[in-house]
Design a protein around this motif. Structure first.
Motif, PDB file in Angstrom:
ATOM      1  N   ASP A  25     -26.758 -30.112  12.350  1.00  0.00           N
ATOM      2  CA  ASP A  25     -26.924 -29.202  13.485  1.00  0.00           C
ATOM      3  C   ASP A  25     -26.767 -27.742  13.080  1.00  0.00           C
ATOM      4  O   ASP A  25     -27.365 -26.864  13.674  1.00  0.00           O
ATOM      5  N   ASP A  26     -25.965 -27.456  12.064  1.00  0.00           N
ATOM      6  CA  ASP A  26     -25.714 -26.085  11.635  1.00  0.00           C
ATOM      7  C   ASP A  26     -25.367 -26.117  10.152  1.00  0.00           C
ATOM      8  O   ASP A  26     -24.269 -26.524   9.777  1.00  0.00           O
ATOM      9  N   ASP A  27     -26.310 -25.704   9.310  1.00  0.00           N
ATOM     10  CA  ASP A  27     -26.107 -25.769   7.856  1.00  0.00           C
ATOM     11  C   ASP A  27     -24.846 -25.052   7.400  1.00  0.00           C
ATOM     12  O   ASP A  27     -24.104 -25.560   6.564  1.00  0.00           O
ATOM     13  N   ALA A  28     -24.606 -23.853   7.919  1.00  0.00           N
ATOM     14  CA  ALA A  28     -23.453 -23.066   7.471  1.00  0.00           C
ATOM     15  C   ALA A  28     -22.143 -23.785   7.774  1.00  0.00           C
ATOM     16  O   ALA A  28     -21.239 -23.820   6.934  1.00  0.00           O
ATOM     17  N   VAL A  29     -22.042 -24.383   8.956  1.00  0.00           N
ATOM     18  CA  VAL A  29     -20.831 -25.135   9.327  1.00  0.00           C
ATOM     19  C   VAL A  29     -20.704 -26.365   8.438  1.00  0.00           C
ATOM     20  O   VAL A  29     -19.616 -26.692   7.955  1.00  0.00           O
ATOM     21  N   GLY A  50     -35.266 -15.772  11.150  1.00  0.00           N
ATOM     22  CA  GLY A  50     -34.634 -15.444  12.424  1.00  0.00           C
ATOM     23  C   GLY A  50     -33.141 -15.698  12.451  1.00  0.00           C
ATOM     24  O   GLY A  50     -32.516 -15.688  13.500  1.00  0.00           O
ATOM     25  N   GLY A  51     -32.541 -15.953  11.306  1.00  0.00           N
ATOM     26  CA  GLY A  51     -31.115 -16.275  11.230  1.00  0.00           C
ATOM     27  C   GLY A  51     -30.926 -17.739  10.905  1.00  0.00           C
ATOM     28  O   GLY A  51     -31.830 -18.561  11.052  1.00  0.00           O
ATOM     29  N   GLY A  52     -29.753 -18.086  10.443  1.00  0.00           N
ATOM     30  CA  GLY A  52     -29.472 -19.458  10.035  1.00  0.00           C
ATOM     31  C   GLY A  52     -29.973 -19.718   8.623  1.00  0.00           C
ATOM     32  O   GLY A  52     -30.327 -18.806   7.888  1.00  0.00           O
ATOM     33  N   ILE A  53     -30.005 -20.992   8.275  1.00  0.00           N
ATOM     34  CA  ILE A  53     -30.383 -21.399   6.923  1.00  0.00           C
ATOM     35  C   ILE A  53     -31.598 -22.312   7.024  1.00  0.00           C
ATOM     36  O   ILE A  53     -31.575 -23.309   7.741  1.00  0.00           O
ATOM     37  N   LEU A  54     -32.638 -21.974   6.287  1.00  0.00           N
ATOM     38  CA  LEU A  54     -33.840 -22.780   6.273  1.00  0.00           C
ATOM     39  C   LEU A  54     -33.649 -24.013   5.377  1.00  0.00           C
ATOM     40  O   LEU A  54     -34.042 -25.112   5.726  1.00  0.00           O
ATOM     41  N   HIS A  55     -33.018 -23.818   4.214  1.00  0.00           N
ATOM     42  CA  HIS A  55     -32.799 -24.895   3.252  1.00  0.00           C
ATOM     43  C   HIS A  55     -31.598 -24.518   2.396  1.00  0.00           C
ATOM     44  O   HIS A  55     -31.422 -23.355   2.041  1.00  0.00           O
ATOM     45  N   ALA A  56     -30.783 -25.528   2.051  1.00  0.00           N
ATOM     46  CA  ALA A  56     -29.637 -25.291   1.176  1.00  0.00           C
ATOM     47  C   ALA A  56     -29.452 -26.479   0.254  1.00  0.00           C
ATOM     48  O   ALA A  56     -29.874 -27.597   0.572  1.00  0.00           O
ATOM     49  N   GLU A  57     -28.827 -26.226  -0.885  1.00  0.00           N
ATOM     50  CA  GLU A  57     -28.486 -27.278  -1.825  1.00  0.00           C
ATOM     51  C   GLU A  57     -27.036 -27.089  -2.251  1.00  0.00           C
ATOM     52  O   GLU A  57     -26.600 -25.967  -2.507  1.00  0.00           O
ATOM     53  N   ILE A  58     -26.324 -28.203  -2.302  1.00  0.00           N
ATOM     54  CA  ILE A  58     -24.929 -28.192  -2.739  1.00  0.00           C
ATOM     55  C   ILE A  58     -24.746 -29.273  -3.795  1.00  0.00           C
ATOM     56  O   ILE A  58     -25.583 -30.161  -3.947  1.00  0.00           O
ATOM     57  N   THR A  59     -23.633 -29.185  -4.511  1.00  0.00           N
ATOM     58  CA  THR A  59     -23.256 -30.216  -5.467  1.00  0.00           C
ATOM     59  C   THR A  59     -21.874 -30.716  -5.090  1.00  0.00           C
ATOM     60  O   THR A  59     -20.960 -29.924  -4.848  1.00  0.00           O
ATOM     61  N   ILE A  60     -21.743 -32.036  -5.025  1.00  0.00           N
ATOM     62  CA  ILE A  60     -20.460 -32.692  -4.799  1.00  0.00           C
ATOM     63  C   ILE A  60     -20.228 -33.560  -6.025  1.00  0.00           C
ATOM     64  O   ILE A  60     -20.996 -34.492  -6.277  1.00  0.00           O
ATOM     65  N   ALA A  64     -26.283 -33.903  -6.423  1.00  0.00           N
ATOM     66  CA  ALA A  64     -26.970 -32.860  -5.674  1.00  0.00           C
ATOM     67  C   ALA A  64     -27.286 -33.371  -4.270  1.00  0.00           C
ATOM     68  O   ALA A  64     -27.578 -34.547  -4.079  1.00  0.00           O
ATOM     69  N   LEU A  65     -27.212 -32.485  -3.291  1.00  0.00           N
ATOM     70  CA  LEU A  65     -27.515 -32.819  -1.903  1.00  0.00           C
ATOM     71  C   LEU A  65     -28.249 -31.635  -1.289  1.00  0.00           C
ATOM     72  O   LEU A  65     -27.838 -30.491  -1.446  1.00  0.00           O
ATOM     73  N   MET A  66     -29.350 -31.942  -0.603  1.00  0.00           N
ATOM     74  CA  MET A  66     -30.094 -30.907   0.111  1.00  0.00           C
ATOM     75  C   MET A  66     -29.758 -30.998   1.583  1.00  0.00           C
ATOM     76  O   MET A  66     -29.544 -32.093   2.100  1.00  0.00           O
ATOM     77  N   LEU A  67     -29.715 -29.851   2.261  1.00  0.00           N
ATOM     78  CA  LEU A  67     -29.432 -29.812   3.691  1.00  0.00           C
ATOM     79  C   LEU A  67     -30.521 -29.038   4.403  1.00  0.00           C
ATOM     80  O   LEU A  67     -31.028 -28.058   3.879  1.00  0.00           O
ATOM     81  N   GLY A  68     -30.829 -29.482   5.601  1.00  0.00           N
ATOM     82  CA  GLY A  68     -31.776 -28.774   6.434  1.00  0.00           C
ATOM     83  C   GLY A  68     -31.223 -28.654   7.843  1.00  0.00           C
ATOM     84  O   GLY A  68     -30.473 -29.513   8.294  1.00  0.00           O
ATOM     85  N   ASP A  69     -31.609 -27.599   8.521  1.00  0.00           N
ATOM     86  CA  ASP A  69     -31.184 -27.394   9.903  1.00  0.00           C
ATOM     87  C   ASP A  69     -32.120 -28.192  10.805  1.00  0.00           C
ATOM     88  O   ASP A  69     -33.330 -27.955  10.826  1.00  0.00           O
ATOM     89  N   ALA A  70     -31.576 -29.133  11.541  1.00  0.00           N
ATOM     90  CA  ALA A  70     -32.376 -30.006  12.392  1.00  0.00           C
ATOM     91  C   ALA A  70     -33.182 -29.233  13.418  1.00  0.00           C
ATOM     92  O   ALA A  70     -34.282 -29.643  13.789  1.00  0.00           O
ATOM     93  N   ALA A  71     -32.679 -28.106  13.871  1.00  0.00           N
ATOM     94  CA  ALA A  71     -33.392 -27.305  14.871  1.00  0.00           C
ATOM     95  C   ALA A  71     -34.718 -26.771  14.327  1.00  0.00           C
ATOM     96  O   ALA A  71     -35.644 -26.520  15.085  1.00  0.00           O
ATOM     97  N   ALA A  72     -34.819 -26.639  13.009  1.00  0.00           N
ATOM     98  CA  ALA A  72     -36.034 -26.104  12.398  1.00  0.00           C
ATOM     99  C   ALA A  72     -37.034 -27.192  12.019  1.00  0.00           C
ATOM    100  O   ALA A  72     -38.123 -26.905  11.572  1.00  0.00           O
ATOM    101  N   ALA A  73     -36.656 -28.462  12.188  1.00  0.00           N
ATOM    102  CA  ALA A  73     -37.525 -29.573  11.785  1.00  0.00           C
ATOM    103  C   ALA A  73     -37.818 -30.451  12.994  1.00  0.00           C
ATOM    104  O   ALA A  73     -36.982 -31.240  13.420  1.00  0.00           O
ATOM    105  N   ALA A  74     -39.001 -30.350  13.510  1.00  0.00           N
ATOM    106  CA  ALA A  74     -39.352 -31.032  14.758  1.00  0.00           C
ATOM    107  C   ALA A  74     -39.240 -32.556  14.685  1.00  0.00           C
ATOM    108  O   ALA A  74     -38.886 -33.200  15.662  1.00  0.00           O
ATOM    109  N   SER A  75     -39.507 -33.155  13.537  1.00  0.00           N
ATOM    110  CA  SER A  75     -39.525 -34.613  13.461  1.00  0.00           C
ATOM    111  C   SER A  75     -38.260 -35.215  12.864  1.00  0.00           C
ATOM    112  O   SER A  75     -38.181 -36.428  12.684  1.00  0.00           O
ATOM    113  N   LEU A  76     -37.262 -34.406  12.558  1.00  0.00           N
ATOM    114  CA  LEU A  76     -36.029 -34.901  11.945  1.00  0.00           C
ATOM    115  C   LEU A  76     -34.841 -34.571  12.836  1.00  0.00           C
ATOM    116  O   LEU A  76     -34.865 -33.609  13.585  1.00  0.00           O
TER     117      LEU A  76
END
Length: 156
Positions: A25-29, A50-60, A64-76
């Protein structure tokens, strides 16, 4: 036009894995939670115009893990919008499951199965993060041969 070559090197972090790309719901959070709970490192971020994060990658750990903001992806959608259910569980091997479980719970994760040694030879904790994703963290304890694995399963 970019010239193509016969041999294009795959970056090491993607070489031997299927890379999960989760919707939140919120990449930054979510990134903040993963840093506090799992010791994640943010590797890459594309801010949305327009603000927020379009795409992010983190390492745990080494994963590797990619994250996307659901609000920006109509089908996800993130699991939280699916009534709390999910069809994916993310598995990550770490050196110390017990301390990760404590850290994750303090950061807001719900422990679904406390750390315990499992029949398959790994100490395992199962938890749910605030975005609704299920996580299984494992620390390898022993190599279990197939026959012993079957015996352990049969005897419970």
């Amino acid at each position: 036009m970019t010239e193509r070559t016969d041999h294009i090197e795959i970056p090491d972090r993607y070489r031997y894995a299927v890379i999960p790309h989760i919707m939140v719901d919120d990449d930054a959070v979510a990134i903040d939670f993963y840093q506090r709970a799992f010791g994640a490192r943010e590797d890459f971020r594309i801010d949305a115009p327009g603000g927020g994060i379009l795409h992010a990658e983190i390492t745990i750990g080494r994963s590797a893990l990619m994250l996307g903001d659901a609000a920006a992806a109509a089908s996800l959608a993130p699991p939280t919008s699916l009534g709390g259910g999910t069809s994916v569980t993310l598995h990550v091997f770490v050196p110390d499951v017990d301390s990760l479980a404590e850290r994750a719970e303090a950061a807001g994760a719900e422990i679904l199965q406390p750390p315990k040694d499992m029949f398959h030879g790994d100490r395992t904790v199962i938890l749910k993060g605030p975005s609704g994703h299920l996580w299984v963290f494992l620390a390898h304890v022993e190599d279990v041969p197939q026959e012993e694995l079957r015996r352990r399963l049969a005897t419970g």
